[in-house]
Design a protein around this motif. Structure first.
Motif, short mmCIF file in Angstrom:
data_model
loop_
_atom_site.label_atom_id
_atom_site.label_comp_id
_atom_site.label_asym_id
_atom_site.label_seq_id
_atom_site.Cartn_x
_atom_site.Cartn_y
_atom_site.Cartn_z
N VAL A 144 71.29 10.54 25.71
CA VAL A 144 70.51 11.72 26.10
C VAL A 144 71.32 12.99 25.84
CG1 VAL A 144 69.44 12.94 28.04
CG2 VAL A 144 69.13 10.46 27.80
N LEU A 145 72.57 12.99 26.25
CA LEU A 145 73.37 14.20 26.11
C LEU A 145 73.77 14.47 24.68
CD1 LEU A 145 75.60 14.16 29.32
CD2 LEU A 145 73.33 15.14 28.95
N ARG A 146 73.79 13.46 23.84
CA ARG A 146 74.06 13.70 22.42
C ARG A 146 72.97 14.55 21.78
NH1 ARG A 146 78.06 10.45 19.87
NH2 ARG A 146 77.00 10.62 17.89
N THR A 147 71.76 14.49 22.33
CA THR A 147 70.66 15.30 21.78
C THR A 147 70.79 16.77 22.17
OG1 THR A 147 69.19 14.99 23.69
CG2 THR A 147 69.13 13.31 21.96
N ARG A 148 71.72 17.08 23.08
CA ARG A 148 71.87 18.46 23.56
C ARG A 148 73.14 19.11 23.02
NH1 ARG A 148 69.87 16.80 29.65
NH2 ARG A 148 67.94 15.85 28.89
N ILE A 149 73.74 18.49 22.01
CA ILE A 149 74.92 19.08 21.38
C ILE A 149 74.53 20.35 20.63
CG2 ILE A 149 76.65 18.74 19.57
CD1 ILE A 149 76.71 15.79 20.36
N ALA A 191 76.09 29.89 24.86
CA ALA A 191 76.26 31.17 25.55
C ALA A 191 74.95 31.93 25.66
CB ALA A 191 77.30 32.01 24.81
N GLU A 192 74.05 31.73 24.69
CA GLU A 192 72.74 32.39 24.75
C GLU A 192 71.92 31.92 25.95
OE1 GLU A 192 71.39 34.76 22.88
OE2 GLU A 192 73.12 34.98 21.53
N LEU A 193 72.27 30.78 26.53
CA LEU A 193 71.51 30.22 27.64
C LEU A 193 71.96 30.75 29.00
CD1 LEU A 193 71.42 26.49 26.42
CD2 LEU A 193 69.71 28.29 26.06
N ALA A 220 71.85 24.84 36.31
CA ALA A 220 72.00 24.40 34.92
C ALA A 220 73.46 24.14 34.64
CB ALA A 220 71.45 25.47 33.97
N ILE A 221 73.72 23.20 33.72
CA ILE A 221 75.09 22.79 33.42
C ILE A 221 75.34 22.85 31.92
CG2 ILE A 221 76.71 20.84 33.45
CD1 ILE A 221 75.20 19.86 35.98
N ILE A 222 76.45 23.45 31.53
CA ILE A 222 76.93 23.41 30.15
C ILE A 222 78.25 22.65 30.16
CG2 ILE A 222 77.78 24.79 28.21
CD1 ILE A 222 75.89 27.04 29.17
N LEU A 223 78.36 21.62 29.35
CA LEU A 223 79.57 20.82 29.29
C LEU A 223 80.31 21.10 27.99
CD1 LEU A 223 78.15 17.36 30.49
CD2 LEU A 223 79.46 19.02 31.85
N ILE A 279 72.04 21.55 30.04
CA ILE A 279 71.25 22.28 29.03
C ILE A 279 72.00 22.40 27.70
CG2 ILE A 279 69.93 23.59 30.73
CD1 ILE A 279 71.83 25.95 30.26
N ALA A 280 73.29 22.09 27.71
CA ALA A 280 74.06 22.18 26.46
C ALA A 280 75.32 21.33 26.58
CB ALA A 280 74.43 23.64 26.16
N VAL A 281 75.69 20.74 25.45
CA VAL A 281 76.95 20.00 25.34
C VAL A 281 77.67 20.56 24.11
CG1 VAL A 281 78.05 17.76 25.00
CG2 VAL A 281 75.96 17.93 26.40
#
Length: 514
Positions: free
Chosen positions: A14-19, A26-28, A168-171, A222-224
């Motif tokens: 799932v998280l690979r789709t949010r790379i 940063a836009e988020l 929201a989380i950005i990793l 929301i982003a990786v």
């Protein structure tokens, strides 16, 4: 987009789709958001997203925008985070600790709101809702497991709380961090809000009470952002003569405490602040007769790594690896072995007052100035300008078995005395300070009334060039003070600070140079 090689550490489908790129992530982050970022010192701080966010803020504000964020971290961070955002005036509110020179200038100019907190308070204040809402978490991890659990990086700090509380989380997944970090962490999920709190099940620094991994709600991610970058580590400074003298005084004192039955032969768990003096004390312990020691502290510095490598230190618990570049190379070379002896925990556990008191720590922290009665200022220059912040020193000083504060006796080439008639700002009252140490000597303040403390501090800790003036002040205060419990001449108590601001030196005009 093409998945870079560092994405090999992102094993959850799932998280690979949010790379995405750091710029896209940063836009988020919206203007006005409160953002919790990882990092305790430069260790484990996100590298790419804060810089991309700074570029975005600079671009928008150059066009007339008003883009700023609230920034929460574990402690101070790095030039890529605090430095980058401060340079573009992108931080409106900062907590709980900082050490960036640009941020410091803006705080002292009134351009950035800074909330200086005990580090043990931050996570619980966020859970209590005292600090407002957390919008976004930006957290560096060293990997993501197939089930979505996160392998922490070189620090834990407040990351558990940020991941739990943020909308929201950005990793940032940093493949530049050693794979051997996997298994070195102990993340405790048993804390709760009153009245539902339960005792934390820990008796010794090496007790594992939690899990090796961080959890997060994958729906909030929301982003990786894959990265491959080392922590911006500070070089190890050679130990100066004053620091080595301070260390010798402390080692002698600990030997004395063992001889009188107040400490066991292997001491009690060590807590050591950061900096040259702290590393000198650890070096002194490495050369001493003490064996089988343990540590329960915030940051693991080079001096503590030396103790682990020599076998003098059996285990160390911390929240961050604050090593020099050379020290980090040594750590990487022995990471598989050290993983059995080092535990990295959330700072709400590393700094927890209940655990500090239960295990009976020997706390050793630095100061900016102390007064003749043992009140300590660890945060402000001349009473008004913040230096860095209180950090975790208060967590340890109030609750430790032994509370030691240390400093050279002078600063600015002898123009400032670090022992003054009255502290210009007080972070640690006389009630929390048991031992004061300078290169001149050590004052054991336990069991002494204020006037007795003053005589001992003047005799043991003050630099010779200031001893006569401060003795004169004290003797006149004994005769001219309204009360005799803590004698002061209120018209003179802060005159040393004013003299420094007026003339560039605390020395009275007739005083010889140091």
């Amino acid at each position: 987009m093409t998945i870079p090689s560092s994405a090999d550490r992102i094993l959850n489908d799932v998280l690979r789709t949010r790379i995405m790129s750091a710029e896209q992530a940063a836009e988020l982050i919206p203007a006005g958001a409160t953002v919790g970022m990882s990092g305790f010192t430069a260790a484990g701080a996100p590298k790419a997203v804060p810089q991309a966010l700074a570029r975005r803020i600079e671009r928008i504000n150059a066009q007339g925008g008003q883009f700023r964020i609230g920034l929460w971290t574990g402690a101070s961070t790095s030039p890529e985070l605090d430095g980058a955002l401060a340079k573009v005036h992108g931080i409106d509110r900062r907590l709980p600790y900082q050490s960036d020179p640009v941020a410091r200038q803006q705080i002292n100019a009134g351009e950035m709101n800074y909330i200086d907190l005990h580090l043990s308070h931050v996570a619980q204040y966020v859970w209590f809702g005292f600090l407002g809402h957390l919008d976004v978490a930006v957290v560096e991890v060293s990997g993501i497991l197939p089930d979505g659990r996160l392998i922490p990086s070189t620090s834990v700090g407040n990351n558990k709380t940020w991941l739990d509380q943020a909308d929201a989380i950005i990793l940032e997944v940093n493949a530049g961090q050693p794979a051997a970090l996997d298994g070195m962490h102990d993340i405790y999920y048993g804390t709760d809000r009153p009245p539902n709190r339960k005792p934390i099940p820990m008796l010794h620094p090496h007790d594992r009470i939690g899990e090796p991994y961080l959890r997060c709600d994958l729906n909030k991610v929301i982003a990786v952002v894959p990265t491959h970058a080392a922590d911006k580590l500070s070089a190890y400074k050679p130990l100066d003569e004053d620091s080595q003298r301070i260390a010798a005084h402390i080692v002698d004192f600990l030997e004395h405490e063992v001889q009188h039955g107040r400490l066991p032969r292997n001491l009690l768990p060590l807590q050591s602040g950061v900096g040259n003096i702290a590393n000198a004390v650890l070096a002194g312990l490495n050369q001493s007769a003490f064996e089988d020691m343990t540590a329960y502290t915030e940051v693991l510095q080079d001096g503590m790594l030396d103790l682990l490598e020599s076998g003098k230190l059996r285990s160390a618990s911390a929240t961050a690896l604050a090593l020099s570049p050379e020290g980090f190379k040594r750590f990487e070379a022995r990471a598989d072995e050290l993983r059995q002896r080092i535990l990295l925990r959330p700072q709400e556990i590393s700094n927890h007052p209940e655990l500090i008191r239960r295990m009976g720590l020997i706390a050793m922290n630095a100061l900016i100035e102390a007064d003749i009665y043992g009140n300590v200022n660890s945060t402000h220059l001349m009473g008004t300008s913040i230096m860095n912040g209180i950090g975790g020193s208060g967590d340890y000083a109030r609750n430790a078995y032994l509370s030691i504060f240390m400093s050279p006796s002078t600063a600015k080439g002898g123009q400032i005395s670090c022992i003054v008639p009255m502290a210009s700002h007080v972070d640690h009252t006389e009630h929390d300070v048991q031992v004061l140490v300078t290169e001149q000597g050590l004052a054991d303040l336990r069991g002494l009334a204020p006037r007795q403390r003053a005589k001992l501090i003047i005799a043991k800790c003050v630099h010779p060039s200031y001893r006569d003036p401060i003795s004169d002040y004290f003797e006149r205060a004994l005769k001219g003070s309204v009360g005799q419990q803590t004698p002061h001449l209120l018209t003179e108590a802060l005159s040393w600070h004013q003299r420094y601001l007026d003339t560039g030196s605390m020395r009275p005009a007739a005083s010889p140079a140091a």
